[in-house]
Design a protein around this motif. Structure first.
Motif, mmCIF file in Angstrom:
data_model
loop_
_atom_site.group_PDB
_atom_site.id
_atom_site.type_symbol
_atom_site.label_atom_id
_atom_site.label_comp_id
_atom_site.label_asym_id
_atom_site.label_seq_id
_atom_site.Cartn_x
_atom_site.Cartn_y
_atom_site.Cartn_z
ATOM 1 N N PRO A 243 0.825 -1.215 0.000
ATOM 2 C CA PRO A 243 0.000 0.000 0.000
ATOM 3 C C PRO A 243 0.856 1.261 0.000
ATOM 4 O O PRO A 243 1.968 1.275 0.524
ATOM 5 N N TYR A 244 0.338 2.298 -0.607
ATOM 6 C CA TYR A 244 1.022 3.588 -0.637
ATOM 7 C C TYR A 244 -0.012 4.687 -0.440
ATOM 8 O O TYR A 244 -1.211 4.470 -0.592
ATOM 9 N N LYS A 245 0.476 5.878 -0.096
ATOM 10 C CA LYS A 245 -0.419 6.998 0.182
ATOM 11 C C LYS A 245 -0.559 7.860 -1.057
ATOM 12 O O LYS A 245 0.412 8.258 -1.678
ATOM 13 N N GLU B 226 -5.746 9.359 0.242
ATOM 14 C CA GLU B 226 -6.186 7.982 0.394
ATOM 15 C C GLU B 226 -4.992 7.043 0.465
ATOM 16 O O GLU B 226 -3.890 7.387 0.082
ATOM 17 N N VAL B 227 -5.272 5.846 0.983
ATOM 18 C CA VAL B 227 -4.294 4.765 0.995
ATOM 19 C C VAL B 227 -4.736 3.801 -0.101
ATOM 20 O O VAL B 227 -5.909 3.451 -0.193
ATOM 21 N N SER C 219 -7.915 -7.011 -1.518
ATOM 22 C CA SER C 219 -8.407 -6.462 -0.261
ATOM 23 C C SER C 219 -7.341 -5.547 0.335
ATOM 24 O O SER C 219 -6.173 -5.913 0.384
ATOM 25 N N LEU C 220 -7.754 -4.360 0.750
ATOM 26 C CA LEU C 220 -6.863 -3.465 1.484
ATOM 27 C C LEU C 220 -7.205 -3.621 2.952
ATOM 28 O O LEU C 220 -8.371 -3.480 3.341
ATOM 29 N N MET D 267 -7.354 -1.574 -8.069
ATOM 30 C CA MET D 267 -6.938 -0.931 -6.822
ATOM 31 C C MET D 267 -8.058 -0.997 -5.797
ATOM 32 O O MET D 267 -9.226 -0.862 -6.133
ATOM 33 N N ALA D 268 -7.666 -1.198 -4.563
ATOM 34 C CA ALA D 268 -8.567 -1.051 -3.421
ATOM 35 C C ALA D 268 -8.044 0.167 -2.675
ATOM 36 O O ALA D 268 -6.834 0.342 -2.538
ATOM 37 N N TRP D 269 -8.934 1.034 -2.212
ATOM 38 C CA TRP D 269 -8.454 2.246 -1.544
ATOM 39 C C TRP D 269 -9.338 2.629 -0.373
ATOM 40 O O TRP D 269 -10.480 2.200 -0.268
ATOM 41 N N TRP D 270 -8.752 3.439 0.500
ATOM 42 C CA TRP D 270 -9.391 3.865 1.737
ATOM 43 C C TRP D 270 -9.107 5.340 1.915
ATOM 44 O O TRP D 270 -7.962 5.780 1.848
#
Length: 126
Positions: free
Chosen positions: A44-46, A50-51, A68-69, A91-94
């Motif tokens: 994961p990266y910023k 978002e992540v 899945s993140l 991509m999965a992101w948060w």
């Protein structure tokens, strides 16, 4: 305690065999079609706010999967987003709101999570 007779034991054996066939996952044509080398998984990266966790298939022969993140919390790993990996890259992101530093990882689950492949973990501050 009452014991099963011969007919009861035979019925129980048939029921167990039937249950075992229901629990056996469908296997792809070849184990190499869903091995770890089939998926490129990024730690994961910023982004801006978002992540992001990303993964892709390395070949069109690779089996579809789920990305899945996950974020580590005091009680264990929390899935914050997921998306199907059917072709190309996904991509999965948060959304990174508030403040705090958490450990994140990208996870690829194949064949109803029969195989699970993880990226390196990364600490990210929001």
């Amino acid at each position: 305690m009452r014991s099963l007779g011969l007919a009861g034991k035979a019925s129980a054996a048939v029921a167990l065999a039937f249950a075992a066939t229901l629990l056996m996952p469908a296997t792809p044509a070849s184990a190499s079609d869903w091995g770890r080398s089939c998926y490129k998984i990024s730690a994961p990266y910023k982004g801006i706010s978002e992540v992001i966790g990303a993964a892709s298939k390395t070949s069109s022969n690779c089996v579809d999967a789920t990305i899945s993140l996950q974020r580590h919390r005091w009680y264990g790993w929390q899935e914050v987003d997921w998306t199907p990996l059917e072709s190309g890259s996904q991509m999965a992101w948060w959304t990174c709101t508030g403040s705090g530093t958490y450990t994140y990882k990208t996870v690829v689950g194949v064949d109803s999570n029969l195989a699970i492949y993880e990226s390196a973990e990364r600490r990210i501050t929001c």
